[in-house]
Design an enzyme around this catalytic site. Structure first.
Site, PDB file in Angstrom:
ATOM      1  CB  ILE A   1      -0.930   0.027   1.227  1.00 44.09           C
ATOM      2  CG1 ILE A   1      -1.978  -1.095   1.132  1.00 44.09           C
ATOM      3  CG2 ILE A   1      -1.647   1.377   1.352  1.00 44.09           C
ATOM      4  CD1 ILE A   1      -2.983  -1.096   2.269  1.00 44.09           C
TER       5      ILE A   1
ATOM      6  CD  GLN B   1       2.697  -3.068  -5.871  1.00 41.51           C
ATOM      7  OE1 GLN B   1       1.829  -3.916  -5.851  1.00 41.51           O
ATOM      8  NE2 GLN B   1       2.472  -1.806  -5.521  1.00 41.51           N
TER       9      GLN B   1
ATOM     10  CE1 TYR C   1       2.260   2.909  -8.719  1.00 40.26           C
ATOM     11  CE2 TYR C   1       3.196   1.700  -6.865  1.00 40.26           C
ATOM     12  CZ  TYR C   1       2.122   2.341  -7.465  1.00 40.26           C
ATOM     13  OH  TYR C   1       0.931   2.403  -6.803  1.00 40.26           O
TER      14      TYR C   1
ATOM     15  CG  HIS D   1      -4.300  -0.921  -7.704  1.00 41.34           C
ATOM     16  ND1 HIS D   1      -3.004  -1.308  -7.933  1.00 41.34           N
ATOM     17  CD2 HIS D   1      -4.202   0.236  -7.002  1.00 41.34           C
ATOM     18  CE1 HIS D   1      -2.176  -0.425  -7.418  1.00 41.34           C
ATOM     19  NE2 HIS D   1      -2.880   0.521  -6.828  1.00 41.34           N
TER      20      HIS D   1
ATOM     21  N   GLY E   1      -7.740  -8.634  -2.932  1.00 40.35           N
ATOM     22  CA  GLY E   1      -8.909  -7.843  -3.271  1.00 40.35           C
ATOM     23  C   GLY E   1     -10.176  -8.410  -2.672  1.00 40.35           C
TER      24      GLY E   1
ATOM     25  CB  VAL F   1      -9.236 -11.440   1.344  1.00 39.68           C
ATOM     26  CG1 VAL F   1      -9.135 -12.487   2.443  1.00 39.68           C
ATOM     27  CG2 VAL F   1      -9.068 -12.086  -0.027  1.00 39.68           C
TER      28      VAL F   1
END
Length: 396
Positions: free
Chosen positions: A86, A135, A137, A283, A315, A317
């Site tokens: 996040i 993660q 970008y 997302h 997504g 959960v």
């Protein structure tokens, strides 16, 4: 290890954590965490479509005990779920990524650090003893891409997650109203909201204004917040393609996961390019409101391609039963973002431990009810469409 299954009984669900988090953090921070794009239809579908999945127990089976341990990319984790990346985590609660990284290490579940989170690669590597994922970008310049990959290699990060579903920023009404588009700005309204949350404000004062810690070395020290949007637009291009994935695959020697895959065409490309796994994700409903829910996409892809590539999902959960539903629907592993941020915003330094322990306890109870000793046993409990279960859509 049994103490790790205990959690504060006052907050036994994600809903309870969410309600407390809303009371503890400013409205602009909560809206950034909570919001989806446009009318937030897909945000709601992510959760509601889970409720249409039914599991069937066999009560007369022989049963010993629950073992939630799951092997993923050669490492054994204590549960089949992890913490999603996040951005701007420190905006919602000071030191949030460090709190969650410490909890993930203690509970032996994966933590994914975002490029635009508020702790650096090196700090999270130190906290997790290098047991974290990152993660990425995708940068515009290959030199910046390679430098980030070199930093990850130097701290022995085992898994790189390449973000695929942000070719453009989502049109998020809540963020626009709150002034949290790039660059974020503290309006008079936001300042008053912060004053109304004294604990958050004091913790933020002690910790300092959140910043993109991983990217700090690439920024001009004199850069102010008004220039941040230009820097992000100039430095990063969220749209990736086969050529960009192939270049990273050639350079990156660890495991490579592509996140944001929802179509057969894209998963086929990931397989052909040598990716080790995908995370089915929209997302968190923050990019395209007209898309389908993550669980529906998973059901389409896992059965066809799960034997060719590791298929994970995030997504929607929100509970142990949802984790069980995702595994039964074909996921090898699940990730959650908002629930862990609710936990940290609600309970501060204990939020990560509490939320992980809560999910472990909920999943354990579901597995006991279903008579599933191992995670893989959940796949046999799925009630087929047409056998009394609600149908999610034409993919099923």
């Amino acid at each position: 290890m049994q103490d790790l299954l205990k959690y504060a009984p006052e907050y036994p669900s994600v809903r309870d954590l969410k309600n407390r988090a809303k009371r503890r953090i400013p409205k602009f921070a909560f809206d950034y965490l909570e919001g989806g794009c446009n009318e937030e239809v897909n945000l709601l579908k992510n959760e509601s479509d889970f409720h249409k999945i039914e599991l069937r127990p066999q009560y007369l089976k022989d049963f010993n005990d629950v073992n939630m341990r799951t092997t993923l990319f050669g490492r054994e984790y204590d549960a089949p779920f992890g913490i999603s990346p996040i951005g701007l985590q420190g905006l919602m609660w000071p030191n949030a990524p460090e709190i969650l990284a410490k909890a993930a290490l203690r509970h032996n579940v994966p933590f994914i650090l975002s490029t635009v989170s508020t702790s650096s690669i090196e700090r999270i590597a130190e906290i997790t003893e290098s047991n974290f994922w990152f993660q990425l970008y995708h940068p515009v310049e290959n030199a910046l891409r390679d430098d980030i990959l070199d930093r990850l290699t130097s701290v022995n990060c085992p898994v790189l997650t390449l973000l695929a579903d942000v070719p453009s920023f989502g049109f998020r009404y809540r963020e626009i109203k709150a002034g949290l588009s790039m660059p974020p700005r503290m309006t008079l309204r936001n300042i008053f909201q912060a004053f109304g949350r004294p604990v958050w404000s004091l913790e933020t004062l002690k910790t300092g204004i959140p910043e993109f810690a991983t990217l700090k070395k690439y920024m001009d020290n004199k850069m102010d917040m008004s220039q941040l949007g230009k820097f992000m637009n100039k430095t990063f291009n969220g749209r990736i393609n086969s050529e960009k994935i192939a270049a990273i695959r050639d350079k990156w020697k660890g495991k490579l996961v592509v996140k944001g895959i929802v179509s057969e065409e894209d998963i086929q490309k990931c397989i052909a390019l040598g990716a080790d796994g995908i995370i089915v994700s929209n997302h968190g409903g923050r990019q395209i409101d007209a898309g389908e829910s993550s669980i529906r996409s998973l059901q389409c892809l896992a059965g066809k391609y799960g034997d060719q590539i590791t298929v994970m999902m995030d997504g929607g959960v929100r509970s142990g039963p949802d984790i069980a539903r995702a595994i039964a629907s074909g996921a090898s592993f699940t990730f959650m973002g908002r629930p862990f941020m609710y936990g940290v915003a609600a309970l501060g330094n204990n939020g990560g431990n509490h939320t992980i322990a809560m999910f472990k306890s909920q999943l354990k109870q579901v597995m006991e009810q279903l008579c599933c000793e191992k995670i893989d046993d959940l796949k046999a409990t799925l009630v087929p469409v047409g056998s009394g279960a609600y149908e999610l859509g034409p993919h099923n």
